[in-house]
Design a protein around this motif. Sequence first.
Motif, PDB file in Angstrom:
ATOM      1  N   GLN A   1     -18.410 -32.896  12.489  1.00  0.00           N
ATOM      2  CA  GLN A   1     -16.964 -32.990  12.614  1.00  0.00           C
ATOM      3  C   GLN A   1     -16.632 -33.284  14.069  1.00  0.00           C
ATOM      4  OE1 GLN A   1     -16.596 -28.392  11.887  1.00  0.00           O
ATOM      5  NE2 GLN A   1     -14.612 -29.055  12.661  1.00  0.00           N
ATOM      6  N   GLY A   2     -15.459 -33.814  14.301  1.00  0.00           N
ATOM      7  CA  GLY A   2     -15.051 -34.159  15.656  1.00  0.00           C
ATOM      8  C   GLY A   2     -14.017 -35.268  15.644  1.00  0.00           C
ATOM      9  N   TYR A   3     -13.427 -35.528  16.798  1.00  0.00           N
ATOM     10  CA  TYR A   3     -12.346 -36.498  16.888  1.00  0.00           C
ATOM     11  C   TYR A   3     -12.783 -37.896  16.478  1.00  0.00           C
ATOM     12  CZ  TYR A   3      -9.164 -33.284  19.294  1.00  0.00           C
ATOM     13  OH  TYR A   3      -8.317 -32.255  19.607  1.00  0.00           O
ATOM     14  N   TYR A   4     -14.054 -38.230  16.664  1.00  0.00           N
ATOM     15  CA  TYR A   4     -14.512 -39.557  16.270  1.00  0.00           C
ATOM     16  C   TYR A   4     -14.418 -39.744  14.756  1.00  0.00           C
ATOM     17  CZ  TYR A   4     -17.573 -43.524  15.336  1.00  0.00           C
ATOM     18  OH  TYR A   4     -18.077 -44.719  14.880  1.00  0.00           O
ATOM     19  N   LEU A   5     -14.627 -38.667  14.026  1.00  0.00           N
ATOM     20  CA  LEU A   5     -14.597 -38.721  12.561  1.00  0.00           C
ATOM     21  C   LEU A   5     -13.192 -38.471  12.018  1.00  0.00           C
ATOM     22  CD1 LEU A   5     -17.904 -36.738  12.105  1.00  0.00           C
ATOM     23  CD2 LEU A   5     -17.572 -39.135  11.499  1.00  0.00           C
ATOM     24  N   ALA A   6     -12.528 -37.459  12.511  1.00  0.00           N
ATOM     25  CA  ALA A   6     -11.149 -37.168  12.096  1.00  0.00           C
ATOM     26  C   ALA A   6     -10.616 -36.020  12.943  1.00  0.00           C
ATOM     27  CB  ALA A   6     -11.073 -36.805  10.611  1.00  0.00           C
ATOM     28  N   ARG A   7      -9.386 -36.145  13.380  1.00  0.00           N
ATOM     29  CA  ARG A   7      -8.734 -35.080  14.138  1.00  0.00           C
ATOM     30  C   ARG A   7      -8.166 -34.015  13.193  1.00  0.00           C
ATOM     31  NH1 ARG A   7      -7.011 -36.141  19.515  1.00  0.00           N
ATOM     32  NH2 ARG A   7      -7.858 -38.097  20.305  1.00  0.00           N
ATOM     33  N   PRO A   8      -7.892 -32.825  13.701  1.00  0.00           N
ATOM     34  CA  PRO A   8      -7.174 -31.844  12.882  1.00  0.00           C
ATOM     35  C   PRO A   8      -5.830 -32.413  12.464  1.00  0.00           C
ATOM     36  CG  PRO A   8      -8.109 -30.810  14.837  1.00  0.00           C
ATOM     37  CD  PRO A   8      -8.270 -32.281  15.025  1.00  0.00           C
ATOM     38  N   MET A   9      -5.406 -32.090  11.247  1.00  0.00           N
ATOM     39  CA  MET A   9      -4.178 -32.679  10.710  1.00  0.00           C
ATOM     40  C   MET A   9      -3.500 -31.690   9.774  1.00  0.00           C
ATOM     41  SD  MET A   9      -6.032 -35.362   8.064  1.00  0.00           S
ATOM     42  CE  MET A   9      -7.231 -35.873   9.308  1.00  0.00           C
ATOM     43  N   PRO A  10      -2.208 -31.892   9.512  1.00  0.00           N
ATOM     44  CA  PRO A  10      -1.548 -31.049   8.503  1.00  0.00           C
ATOM     45  C   PRO A  10      -2.195 -31.242   7.140  1.00  0.00           C
ATOM     46  CG  PRO A  10       0.056 -32.303   9.789  1.00  0.00           C
ATOM     47  CD  PRO A  10      -1.290 -32.853  10.138  1.00  0.00           C
ATOM     48  N   LEU A  11      -1.970 -30.300   6.241  1.00  0.00           N
ATOM     49  CA  LEU A  11      -2.573 -30.378   4.915  1.00  0.00           C
ATOM     50  C   LEU A  11      -2.173 -31.673   4.204  1.00  0.00           C
ATOM     51  CD1 LEU A  11      -4.235 -29.098   2.667  1.00  0.00           C
ATOM     52  CD2 LEU A  11      -2.173 -27.897   1.914  1.00  0.00           C
ATOM     53  N   GLU A  12      -0.925 -32.103   4.387  1.00  0.00           N
ATOM     54  CA  GLU A  12      -0.478 -33.336   3.736  1.00  0.00           C
ATOM     55  C   GLU A  12      -1.334 -34.521   4.186  1.00  0.00           C
ATOM     56  OE1 GLU A  12       1.404 -31.255   5.381  1.00  0.00           O
ATOM     57  OE2 GLU A  12       2.622 -30.319   3.798  1.00  0.00           O
ATOM     58  N   GLY A  13      -1.666 -34.565   5.479  1.00  0.00           N
ATOM     59  CA  GLY A  13      -2.498 -35.644   5.982  1.00  0.00           C
ATOM     60  C   GLY A  13      -3.908 -35.591   5.410  1.00  0.00           C
ATOM     61  N   ALA A  14      -4.438 -34.377   5.281  1.00  0.00           N
ATOM     62  CA  ALA A  14      -5.781 -34.231   4.705  1.00  0.00           C
ATOM     63  C   ALA A  14      -5.792 -34.670   3.248  1.00  0.00           C
ATOM     64  CB  ALA A  14      -6.247 -32.781   4.832  1.00  0.00           C
ATOM     65  N   LEU A  15      -4.743 -34.313   2.508  1.00  0.00           N
ATOM     66  CA  LEU A  15      -4.661 -34.723   1.104  1.00  0.00           C
ATOM     67  C   LEU A  15      -4.554 -36.244   0.981  1.00  0.00           C
ATOM     68  CD1 LEU A  15      -2.239 -31.964  -0.262  1.00  0.00           C
ATOM     69  CD2 LEU A  15      -4.662 -32.227  -0.800  1.00  0.00           C
ATOM     70  N   GLN A  16      -3.790 -36.875   1.889  1.00  0.00           N
ATOM     71  CA  GLN A  16      -3.676 -38.332   1.869  1.00  0.00           C
ATOM     72  C   GLN A  16      -5.014 -38.988   2.176  1.00  0.00           C
ATOM     73  OE1 GLN A  16      -0.528 -39.421   4.562  1.00  0.00           O
ATOM     74  NE2 GLN A  16       1.052 -38.390   3.356  1.00  0.00           N
ATOM     75  N   LEU A  17      -5.751 -38.418   3.139  1.00  0.00           N
ATOM     76  CA  LEU A  17      -7.065 -38.943   3.479  1.00  0.00           C
ATOM     77  C   LEU A  17      -7.995 -38.874   2.276  1.00  0.00           C
ATOM     78  CD1 LEU A  17      -9.267 -39.879   5.542  1.00  0.00           C
ATOM     79  CD2 LEU A  17      -9.662 -37.457   6.017  1.00  0.00           C
ATOM     80  N   LEU A  18      -8.020 -37.731   1.623  1.00  0.00           N
ATOM     81  CA  LEU A  18      -8.905 -37.547   0.478  1.00  0.00           C
ATOM     82  C   LEU A  18      -8.493 -38.440  -0.684  1.00  0.00           C
ATOM     83  CD1 LEU A  18      -9.104 -33.677   0.735  1.00  0.00           C
ATOM     84  CD2 LEU A  18     -10.994 -35.247   1.167  1.00  0.00           C
ATOM     85  N   THR A  19      -7.193 -38.564  -0.914  1.00  0.00           N
ATOM     86  CA  THR A  19      -6.703 -39.416  -1.996  1.00  0.00           C
ATOM     87  C   THR A  19      -7.059 -40.878  -1.729  1.00  0.00           C
ATOM     88  OG1 THR A  19      -4.869 -37.912  -2.444  1.00  0.00           O
ATOM     89  CG2 THR A  19      -4.664 -40.158  -3.268  1.00  0.00           C
TER      90      THR A  19
END
Length: 247
Positions: free
Chosen positions: A219-237
């Motif tokens: 994990q790390g900024y190169y892969l993905a930054r911390p984000m709100p849950l909505e952003g994580a759900l959008q990424l996964l979707t």
Amino acid sequence: LSRIKSALDDKNISIAYQPIWHVAQNRPIGLECLARFNTEPRRTPDLWFNEAAEVGLGVVLELAAIELALCALSETLPDDLYLAVNASPATVVSPGFAELLASYPAERIVLEITEHAHVPDYDVLLNALKPLRARGVRLAVDDAGSGYSSLQHILHLQPDIIKLDMALTRNIDLDPARRALASALIQFARDTGCRIIAEGVETASELKALKDLGVEKAQGYYLARPMPLEGALQLLTGMSAKKSRVA
């Protein structure tokens, strides 16, 4: 005391979710839950938790953050995705901790004990962890490689996951000493049946160096930054939709 109570009473705590990636499969396998404080004074979360501990509210503040973080499990997260929450030894042995976790699927929770956390009595901590791990909660030692305490945690707690600190991963592509120490911890994990996660990966070159050492999760900024849950759900979707199109 007033600042901590205000953060609790006014619900000024939010959670950011940072994806943890299986780098070979190029997909998130978990989300680390990181507390954020939306009030004055503006400062890093560790200072909030340290101050809370100083005034006797450390456990209360940690439990509030963990409860807020685990609410994400009721969202439409993939069933094979886990949440990683940070807890101090004092919180783990507190009466309310096991009760809080009992409401959630244990196999989808990873409990991270930080290297910086002081453990006054490992037997007490192990006794508190035993029923949780029997239910399926996995244990991670965070910040491995940043100090002596992490080695003590690893030896006493026998975690399921060892997380390499960014002090090791930063510039690991350029520093033979960092590679050697990381390699030793990776081999230790293989010999003891642990999994390795590299934290703080910020460049493609660092990620390649870690992959060359045998690291599969990072994990790390190169892969993905911390984000709100909505952003994580959008990424996964979005990743799920892309996978479906490819299939």
